[in-house]
Design an enzyme around this catalytic site. Structure first.
Site, mmCIF file in Angstrom:
data_model
loop_
_atom_site.group_PDB
_atom_site.id
_atom_site.type_symbol
_atom_site.label_atom_id
_atom_site.label_comp_id
_atom_site.label_asym_id
_atom_site.label_seq_id
_atom_site.Cartn_x
_atom_site.Cartn_y
_atom_site.Cartn_z
ATOM 1 N N GLY A 81 -14.923 112.682 69.596
ATOM 2 C CA GLY A 81 -14.749 114.077 70.066
ATOM 3 C C GLY A 81 -15.031 114.206 71.417
ATOM 4 O O GLY A 81 -15.696 113.444 72.135
ATOM 5 N N GLN A 94 -17.444 118.534 79.344
ATOM 6 C CA GLN A 94 -17.986 117.019 79.437
ATOM 7 C C GLN A 94 -17.096 116.324 80.507
ATOM 8 O O GLN A 94 -17.442 115.246 80.989
ATOM 9 C CB GLN A 94 -17.820 116.227 78.309
ATOM 10 C CG GLN A 94 -18.952 116.739 77.148
ATOM 11 C CD GLN A 94 -18.788 116.080 75.912
ATOM 12 O OE1 GLN A 94 -17.899 116.062 74.970
ATOM 13 N NE2 GLN A 94 -19.529 114.773 75.795
ATOM 14 N N CYS A 130 -23.620 111.172 71.642
ATOM 15 C CA CYS A 130 -22.819 112.142 72.714
ATOM 16 C C CYS A 130 -22.460 111.243 73.810
ATOM 17 O O CYS A 130 -23.420 110.558 74.373
ATOM 18 C CB CYS A 130 -23.635 113.219 73.008
ATOM 19 S SG CYS A 130 -22.833 114.382 73.965
ATOM 20 N N LEU A 131 -21.307 111.304 74.105
ATOM 21 C CA LEU A 131 -20.847 110.707 75.214
ATOM 22 C C LEU A 131 -21.396 111.081 76.459
ATOM 23 O O LEU A 131 -21.430 110.080 77.501
ATOM 24 C CB LEU A 131 -19.198 110.765 75.707
ATOM 25 C CG LEU A 131 -18.477 110.074 74.254
ATOM 26 C CD1 LEU A 131 -16.882 110.325 74.514
ATOM 27 C CD2 LEU A 131 -18.676 108.774 74.330
ATOM 28 N N HIS A 156 -20.701 119.815 66.695
ATOM 29 C CA HIS A 156 -20.950 119.526 67.909
ATOM 30 C C HIS A 156 -20.169 119.879 69.282
ATOM 31 O O HIS A 156 -20.737 120.056 70.399
ATOM 32 C CB HIS A 156 -20.763 117.787 67.681
ATOM 33 C CG HIS A 156 -21.513 116.882 68.931
ATOM 34 N ND1 HIS A 156 -22.656 116.292 68.901
ATOM 35 C CD2 HIS A 156 -21.087 116.712 70.179
ATOM 36 C CE1 HIS A 156 -22.863 115.343 69.958
ATOM 37 N NE2 HIS A 156 -21.863 115.838 70.703
ATOM 38 N N GLU A 157 -18.837 119.527 69.108
ATOM 39 C CA GLU A 157 -18.004 119.871 70.190
ATOM 40 C C GLU A 157 -18.171 121.489 70.640
ATOM 41 O O GLU A 157 -18.122 121.965 71.583
ATOM 42 C CB GLU A 157 -16.909 119.533 69.995
ATOM 43 C CG GLU A 157 -16.388 117.960 69.761
ATOM 44 C CD GLU A 157 -17.176 117.133 70.611
ATOM 45 O OE1 GLU A 157 -17.138 117.390 71.690
ATOM 46 O OE2 GLU A 157 -17.402 115.875 70.378
ATOM 47 N N HIS A 195 -20.941 122.363 72.599
ATOM 48 C CA HIS A 195 -20.700 122.021 74.107
ATOM 49 C C HIS A 195 -20.065 123.426 74.845
ATOM 50 O O HIS A 195 -20.345 123.399 76.094
ATOM 51 C CB HIS A 195 -19.785 120.781 74.120
ATOM 52 C CG HIS A 195 -20.507 119.532 74.102
ATOM 53 N ND1 HIS A 195 -21.336 119.151 74.939
ATOM 54 C CD2 HIS A 195 -20.244 118.283 73.240
ATOM 55 C CE1 HIS A 195 -22.047 117.892 74.838
ATOM 56 N NE2 HIS A 195 -21.108 117.353 73.712
#
Ligand SMILES: [Zn+2]
Length: 161
Positions: free
Chosen positions: A46, A51, A91-92, A133-134, A137
């Protein structure tokens, strides 16, 4: 399509609230395609627009549960949620940190697809985790704000999203 730079924790843009998209234009479609390419390049499941430095309510998700499992969501909004599950997340934007987080087991998410059509995704289990999660963000929230405990097993199964 192009791979965009992923912003890392500490970058103030990750803490800002993203703005809704008024209209799904070609520009937004290019962003969605670039985000998908960036997510796959980083081996994530995701990615949210902040991000890659864009404060718009746009996410891409691919729970890898079959062919064509990529979903592009514009203005995603959780309209129902129930149950709970605890799973390990990564998380990236937060390299080398994994931790358990409590999330709803089920979320119903309303969004616009890349053609501007309204859709509903009734997600259970892992896809529900990724969506929560996304969408966090988009509100400047990182999973490290709400984790239960850090996860450092010897054999780490990474879930980057
Ligand atoms: Zn993340």
């Amino acid at each position: 399509m192009a791979i965009r730079n992923i912003r890392i924790d500490g970058d103030p843009i990750l803490r800002k609230i993203s703005r809704p998209v008024d209209q799904v234009t070609d520009r937004i479609r290019v962003l969605l395609d670039d985000m998908a390419e960036t997510m796959y390049d980083a081996d994530g499941v995701g990615l949210a627009a902040p991000q890659v430095g864009i404060l718009r309510r746009v996410i891409v998700v691919d729970p890898r549960d079959g062919e064509d499992s990529l979903v592009k969501l514009v203005n995603p909004e959780i309209i129902e949620k129930d149950g709970e599950q605890i799973g390990v997340e990564g998380c990236l934007s937060i390299p080398e940190f994994n931790a358990t987080v409590k999330r709803p087991e089920h979320v119903k998410v309303k969004y616009l697809d890349e053609n501007g059509q309204e859709k509903i995704w009734d997600a259970h289990g892992f896809p529900a985790v990724i969506l929560c999660h996304e969408i966090d963000h988009l509100n400047g929230i990182l999973f490290k704000d709400k984790y239960i405990e850090e996860y450092k097993p010897e054999e780490l199964v990474e879930i980057n999203d």
